[in-house]
Motif scaffolding. Structure first.
Motif, PDB file in Angstrom:
ATOM      1  N   PHE A 179       2.185  -3.494  -0.064  1.00  0.00           N
ATOM      2  CA  PHE A 179       0.569  -3.337  -1.294  1.00  0.00           C
ATOM      3  C   PHE A 179       0.034  -4.023  -2.138  1.00  0.00           C
ATOM      4  O   PHE A 179      -0.417  -4.363  -2.363  1.00  0.00           O
ATOM      5  CB  PHE A 179       0.864  -1.290  -0.998  1.00  0.00           C
ATOM      6  CG  PHE A 179      -0.091  -1.217   1.145  1.00  0.00           C
ATOM      7  CD1 PHE A 179      -0.958  -1.634   0.964  1.00  0.00           C
ATOM      8  CD2 PHE A 179       0.239   0.094   1.610  1.00  0.00           C
ATOM      9  CE1 PHE A 179      -1.968  -1.344   2.248  1.00  0.00           C
ATOM     10  CE2 PHE A 179       0.267   0.313   2.145  1.00  0.00           C
ATOM     11  CZ  PHE A 179      -1.181  -0.164   3.162  1.00  0.00           C
ATOM     12  N   TYR A 235      -4.374  -4.074  -0.903  1.00  0.00           N
ATOM     13  CA  TYR A 235      -5.234  -2.793  -0.020  1.00  0.00           C
ATOM     14  C   TYR A 235      -5.416  -3.367   1.281  1.00  0.00           C
ATOM     15  O   TYR A 235      -5.144  -3.937   2.233  1.00  0.00           O
ATOM     16  CB  TYR A 235      -5.885  -1.964  -0.636  1.00  0.00           C
ATOM     17  CG  TYR A 235      -6.391  -0.762   0.967  1.00  0.00           C
ATOM     18  CD1 TYR A 235      -5.558  -0.328   1.163  1.00  0.00           C
ATOM     19  CD2 TYR A 235      -7.530  -1.182   1.456  1.00  0.00           C
ATOM     20  CE1 TYR A 235      -5.739   1.088   2.013  1.00  0.00           C
ATOM     21  CE2 TYR A 235      -8.190   0.242   2.232  1.00  0.00           C
ATOM     22  CZ  TYR A 235      -7.156   0.581   2.484  1.00  0.00           C
ATOM     23  OH  TYR A 235      -7.627   2.094   3.965  1.00  0.00           O
ATOM     24  N   PHE A 264      -2.417   4.464   2.035  1.00  0.00           N
ATOM     25  CA  PHE A 264      -1.884   4.086   1.022  1.00  0.00           C
ATOM     26  C   PHE A 264      -2.080   5.391  -0.295  1.00  0.00           C
ATOM     27  O   PHE A 264      -1.663   4.647  -1.040  1.00  0.00           O
ATOM     28  CB  PHE A 264      -3.149   3.305   0.615  1.00  0.00           C
ATOM     29  CG  PHE A 264      -3.509   2.688  -0.283  1.00  0.00           C
ATOM     30  CD1 PHE A 264      -2.893   1.055  -0.832  1.00  0.00           C
ATOM     31  CD2 PHE A 264      -4.224   2.687  -1.712  1.00  0.00           C
ATOM     32  CE1 PHE A 264      -3.162   0.529  -1.750  1.00  0.00           C
ATOM     33  CE2 PHE A 264      -4.149   2.262  -2.897  1.00  0.00           C
ATOM     34  CZ  PHE A 264      -3.516   1.123  -2.573  1.00  0.00           C
ATOM     35  N   THR A 313      -5.391  -1.231  -7.971  1.00  0.00           N
ATOM     36  CA  THR A 313      -6.119  -0.263  -6.772  1.00  0.00           C
ATOM     37  C   THR A 313      -7.690  -0.743  -7.596  1.00  0.00           C
ATOM     38  O   THR A 313      -8.790  -0.422  -6.113  1.00  0.00           O
ATOM     39  CB  THR A 313      -5.311   0.717  -6.890  1.00  0.00           C
ATOM     40  OG1 THR A 313      -4.493   0.453  -7.089  1.00  0.00           O
ATOM     41  CG2 THR A 313      -6.716   1.757  -6.051  1.00  0.00           C
ATOM     42  N   LYS A 335      -4.113   3.467   7.263  1.00  0.00           N
ATOM     43  CA  LYS A 335      -3.997   3.097   6.286  1.00  0.00           C
ATOM     44  C   LYS A 335      -4.300   4.021   5.541  1.00  0.00           C
ATOM     45  O   LYS A 335      -3.033   3.557   4.381  1.00  0.00           O
ATOM     46  CB  LYS A 335      -4.717   1.931   7.010  1.00  0.00           C
ATOM     47  CG  LYS A 335      -4.697   0.713   5.698  1.00  0.00           C
ATOM     48  CD  LYS A 335      -5.006  -0.546   5.933  1.00  0.00           C
ATOM     49  CE  LYS A 335      -5.476  -1.454   4.784  1.00  0.00           C
ATOM     50  NZ  LYS A 335      -6.483  -2.189   5.338  1.00  0.00           N
TER      51      LYS A 335
END
Length: 210
Positions: A31, A36, A66, A120, A62
């Protein structure tokens, strides 16, 4: 079952034991490198050595995987940050040593230079707001650690009593984010080192109160 069958079964290789922390650590690498959305289920299967059904059974989705990866990354980062900044007789010296450690960003892989929490937030703000909000919460926790450092510096007479620890913490976080982004450009490691030194000087060279 015959003795021969029992022996044959005992010789058959057993499936690898699932270790959650190891799986999360491997997923973190993927990641962090790809982001992502660019990380496919196939990428995760390969990295974790798990089938899709096993991944979903362990993490739900998923996004669930994450989320756990993000928590793992943030918790580790907070522990390391506290160790470097708050376990030092001098708050400013601890901060200076931490900022000096950022000088090696110029020789690291580009993906590793960027903070995963910032990445992110930028990537998922409009598509996965809950995950983006989680990253924001962790960044706020890191800001709190910086604030603690400046408050400790005030108590140790290393910083003026009328200083604003919260504002300084936010300024510092902005400077660190900028350095991490800049280090991903095609620039010399020496330039990154000089900029890290400048940030260290800016935030730690203060007049002590007599």
């Amino acid at each position: 079952m015959s003795d021969h069958s029992r022996k044959r079964n005992n010789c058959m290789p057993r499936p690898a034991k699932f270790v959650r922390t190891e799986a999360v650590a491997r997923a973190l690498e993927v990641f962090w490198q790809r982001g992502y959305h660019a990380t496919s289920l196939k990428d995760l299967e390969t990295a974790l050595s798990m089938r899709p059904g096993s991944i979903y059974a362990a993490f739900g989705s998923k996004a669930g995987l994450f989320d756990e990866v993000l928590s793992h990354y943030a918790e580790q980062s907070l522990v390391l940050l506290r160790q470097k900044l708050l376990n030092h007789p001098s708050a400013m010296q601890g901060l200076r040593e931490y900022l000096h450690s950022l000088a090696n960003l110029g020789v690291r892989e580009p993906a590793e230079c960027a903070c995963m929490l910032v990445k992110t937030m930028l990537e998922l703000a409009s598509t996965e707001p809950q995950l983006s909000a989680r990253a924001d919460d962790y960044l706020a926790a890191m800001e709190n650690v910086f604030c603690e450092v400046f408050m400790a510096a005030m108590q140790q007479n290393e910083l003026e009593k009328d200083a604003d620890p919260r504002f300084l913490a936010q300024q510092l976080q902005v400077a660190i984010f900028g350095l991490r982004v800049f280090s991903q450009r095609q620039t010399s490691p020496m330039r990154v080192r000089l900029l890290a030194e400048q940030i260290a000087n800016q935030f730690t060279q203060v007049d002590k109160i007599a």
